[in-house]
Motif scaffolding. Sequence first.
Motif, mmCIF file in Angstrom:
data_model
loop_
_atom_site.group_PDB
_atom_site.id
_atom_site.type_symbol
_atom_site.label_atom_id
_atom_site.label_comp_id
_atom_site.label_asym_id
_atom_site.label_seq_id
_atom_site.Cartn_x
_atom_site.Cartn_y
_atom_site.Cartn_z
ATOM 1 N N MET A 110 0.842 -1.193 0.000
ATOM 2 C CA MET A 110 0.000 0.000 0.000
ATOM 3 C C MET A 110 0.880 1.247 0.000
ATOM 4 O O MET A 110 1.804 1.350 0.800
ATOM 5 N N ARG A 111 0.589 2.177 -0.906
ATOM 6 C CA ARG A 111 1.378 3.410 -0.948
ATOM 7 C C ARG A 111 0.561 4.526 -1.581
ATOM 8 O O ARG A 111 -0.425 4.288 -2.285
ATOM 9 N N VAL A 112 0.988 5.755 -1.318
ATOM 10 C CA VAL A 112 0.408 6.920 -1.987
ATOM 11 C C VAL A 112 1.181 7.104 -3.289
ATOM 12 O O VAL A 112 2.384 7.340 -3.275
ATOM 13 N N ALA A 113 0.488 6.986 -4.409
ATOM 14 C CA ALA A 113 1.146 7.166 -5.706
ATOM 15 C C ALA A 113 1.119 8.620 -6.152
ATOM 16 O O ALA A 113 2.088 9.124 -6.727
ATOM 17 N N HIS A 114 0.008 9.300 -5.875
ATOM 18 C CA HIS A 114 -0.134 10.693 -6.310
ATOM 19 C C HIS A 114 -0.962 11.453 -5.278
ATOM 20 O O HIS A 114 -1.900 10.907 -4.680
ATOM 21 N N LEU A 115 -0.612 12.722 -5.077
ATOM 22 C CA LEU A 115 -1.319 13.554 -4.102
ATOM 23 C C LEU A 115 -1.531 14.946 -4.666
ATOM 24 O O LEU A 115 -0.623 15.538 -5.239
ATOM 25 N N GLU A 116 -2.741 15.448 -4.480
ATOM 26 C CA GLU A 116 -3.047 16.830 -4.845
ATOM 27 C C GLU A 116 -3.656 17.526 -3.631
ATOM 28 O O GLU A 116 -4.586 17.000 -3.007
ATOM 29 N N VAL A 117 -3.118 18.691 -3.297
ATOM 30 C CA VAL A 117 -3.563 19.450 -2.131
ATOM 31 C C VAL A 117 -3.817 20.886 -2.556
ATOM 32 O O VAL A 117 -3.019 21.476 -3.291
ATOM 33 N N ALA A 118 -4.923 21.448 -2.083
ATOM 34 C CA ALA A 118 -5.237 22.845 -2.412
ATOM 35 C C ALA A 118 -5.790 23.559 -1.186
ATOM 36 O O ALA A 118 -6.677 23.043 -0.497
ATOM 37 N N CYS A 119 -5.228 24.731 -0.901
ATOM 38 C CA CYS A 119 -5.698 25.611 0.182
ATOM 39 C C CYS A 119 -5.734 24.895 1.523
ATOM 40 O O CYS A 119 -6.634 25.115 2.342
ATOM 41 N N PHE A 120 -4.768 24.049 1.758
ATOM 42 C CA PHE A 120 -4.667 23.304 3.022
ATOM 43 C C PHE A 120 -3.542 23.921 3.842
ATOM 44 O O PHE A 120 -2.382 23.907 3.421
ATOM 45 N N ARG A 121 -3.909 24.476 5.018
ATOM 46 C CA ARG A 121 -2.925 25.184 5.846
ATOM 47 C C ARG A 121 -2.239 26.264 4.998
ATOM 48 O O ARG A 121 -2.884 27.132 4.471
ATOM 49 N N ASN A 122 -0.905 26.155 4.875
ATOM 50 C CA ASN A 122 -0.172 27.143 4.079
ATOM 51 C C ASN A 122 0.180 26.635 2.684
ATOM 52 O O ASN A 122 0.974 27.257 1.972
ATOM 53 N N ILE A 123 -0.418 25.523 2.284
ATOM 54 C CA ILE A 123 -0.182 24.979 0.943
ATOM 55 C C ILE A 123 -1.310 25.440 0.025
ATOM 56 O O ILE A 123 -2.442 24.957 0.113
ATOM 57 N N GLU A 124 -1.007 26.368 -0.847
ATOM 58 C CA GLU A 124 -2.048 26.877 -1.748
ATOM 59 C C GLU A 124 -2.371 25.859 -2.831
ATOM 60 O O GLU A 124 -3.536 25.633 -3.169
ATOM 61 N N SER A 125 -1.318 25.234 -3.376
ATOM 62 C CA SER A 125 -1.539 24.235 -4.421
ATOM 63 C C SER A 125 -0.304 23.343 -4.528
ATOM 64 O O SER A 125 0.826 23.843 -4.555
ATOM 65 N N ALA A 126 -0.523 22.036 -4.560
ATOM 66 C CA ALA A 126 0.592 21.098 -4.711
ATOM 67 C C ALA A 126 0.096 19.849 -5.422
ATOM 68 O O ALA A 126 -0.998 19.349 -5.141
ATOM 69 N N SER A 127 0.903 19.365 -6.362
ATOM 70 C CA SER A 127 0.612 18.125 -7.079
ATOM 71 C C SER A 127 1.888 17.293 -7.071
ATOM 72 O O SER A 127 2.915 17.720 -7.626
ATOM 73 N N LEU A 128 1.836 16.138 -6.430
ATOM 74 C CA LEU A 128 3.050 15.365 -6.190
ATOM 75 C C LEU A 128 2.885 13.909 -6.605
ATOM 76 O O LEU A 128 1.857 13.278 -6.344
ATOM 77 N N ASP A 129 3.922 13.373 -7.237
ATOM 78 C CA ASP A 129 4.019 11.942 -7.508
ATOM 79 C C ASP A 129 5.060 11.358 -6.564
ATOM 80 O O ASP A 129 6.142 11.944 -6.385
ATOM 81 N N PHE A 130 4.753 10.197 -5.965
ATOM 82 C CA PHE A 130 5.646 9.608 -4.976
ATOM 83 C C PHE A 130 6.305 8.338 -5.495
ATOM 84 O O PHE A 130 5.709 7.570 -6.258
ATOM 85 N N SER A 131 7.534 8.130 -5.053
ATOM 86 C CA SER A 131 8.260 6.901 -5.360
ATOM 87 C C SER A 131 7.663 5.750 -4.554
ATOM 88 O O SER A 131 7.023 5.965 -3.522
ATOM 89 N N ASP A 132 7.883 4.526 -5.018
ATOM 90 C CA ASP A 132 7.424 3.373 -4.249
ATOM 91 C C ASP A 132 8.443 2.975 -3.190
ATOM 92 O O ASP A 132 8.290 1.953 -2.514
ATOM 93 N N LYS A 133 9.497 3.801 -3.045
ATOM 94 C CA LYS A 133 10.490 3.565 -1.997
ATOM 95 C C LYS A 133 10.373 4.675 -0.946
ATOM 96 O O LYS A 133 9.274 5.086 -0.606
ATOM 97 N N VAL A 134 11.475 5.150 -0.427
ATOM 98 C CA VAL A 134 11.448 6.200 0.593
ATOM 99 C C VAL A 134 11.325 7.565 -0.069
ATOM 100 O O VAL A 134 12.026 7.858 -1.048
ATOM 101 N N ASN A 135 10.439 8.403 0.464
ATOM 102 C CA ASN A 135 10.260 9.763 -0.026
ATOM 103 C C ASN A 135 10.641 10.742 1.075
ATOM 104 O O ASN A 135 10.220 10.574 2.222
ATOM 105 N N VAL A 136 11.414 11.751 0.749
ATOM 106 C CA VAL A 136 11.882 12.723 1.731
ATOM 107 C C VAL A 136 11.433 14.120 1.312
ATOM 108 O O VAL A 136 11.662 14.541 0.171
ATOM 109 N N ALA A 137 10.767 14.818 2.230
ATOM 110 C CA ALA A 137 10.388 16.219 1.997
ATOM 111 C C ALA A 137 11.329 17.091 2.822
ATOM 112 O O ALA A 137 11.462 16.885 4.031
ATOM 113 N N PHE A 138 11.983 18.042 2.180
ATOM 114 C CA PHE A 138 12.905 18.906 2.913
ATOM 115 C C PHE A 138 12.732 20.348 2.454
ATOM 116 O O PHE A 138 12.236 20.630 1.365
ATOM 117 N N GLY A 139 13.135 21.261 3.327
ATOM 118 C CA GLY A 139 13.011 22.676 3.004
ATOM 119 C C GLY A 139 13.093 23.505 4.262
ATOM 120 O O GLY A 139 13.221 22.986 5.373
#
Length: 299
Positions: free
Chosen positions: A1-30
């Motif tokens: 089970m995994r998240v393959a694709h995610l779309e987020v809009a107007c959530f908290r401070n994320i105005e718009s995001a469209s992301l594809d995820f690897s089937d391995k480890v995913n790292v968000a940094f910033g």
Amino acid sequence: MRVAHLEVACFRNIESASLDFSDKVNVAFGANGQGKTSLVEAIAFLSSLRSFRTPRTGDLVMEGKEASSICATIEKDGVSRVIEVVIGKGFRKVAIDGHPVKSASQCLDLFKVVATSPDDSAVLDGGPEGRRLLLDRFCSLLDPQFIMVSKKYEMALKERNEALRTEGFSPDALDAIEQALSGAAMEVLRHRLKAIDELGAKIAPILGSLGGEALGVQVSYEASWLKGDNYEDAMLRSLVANRKKDQALGYTQFGPHSDDIRVNILGFSARGRASRGQRKLLILAWKFAEAALIIEKLR
């Protein structure tokens, strides 16, 4: 089970995001304040339909916007499923593959998420309500039916509290309410004790692998009203014995809603004694244990 694709809009401070995820480890940094925790929160929300940061769903909507939305494509056993959530001020719409969802248990059945945040370690040092919530969230992951079990208990507890505050309430009617509350308490306790047993067996070895083997961690469930192995009978006896005091107070003193989870290190309670570093290590081991148990269940 995994998240393959995610779309987020107007959530908290994320105005718009469209992301594809690897089937391995995913790292968000910033940098700080860029939405990394909010991204994790959005994914976790799709599972439990609850935020791990706030009980107020309206807080998730970006300031100045009417609503926020989260949409994820979940791959499970070679099949793609889509979960969509729209959150507004005072409303929430959820759909799986375009079909409306009536209960959070439907999302938990499909998509199980173990999430942690920088604030989680404070749960070990705070009041018992935070530790109960931590355990209950895991109970819901293990068995989504726990959501209904918990709600049943909360409704019965509310009914008894209202009866206690009602002058001249029929003792026979109160007997019936207490019988129902005792049965609901038994179900809550059964789920919690099973979860504690399984977590306790996992946390110590995981903590050892993280370098905390010398802490001698022990996890146990504390319920002052619980005497013996018959949970329903113990709860009923406690309710009857404390009825007059509860009537004077206007609420039910004892039951699963007042219990605690005790975490010991070096033979002492971690609450008030564990250092900040030890608390972080303990909560990390707890979350790794949750993930390990969920993976075992899915297999």
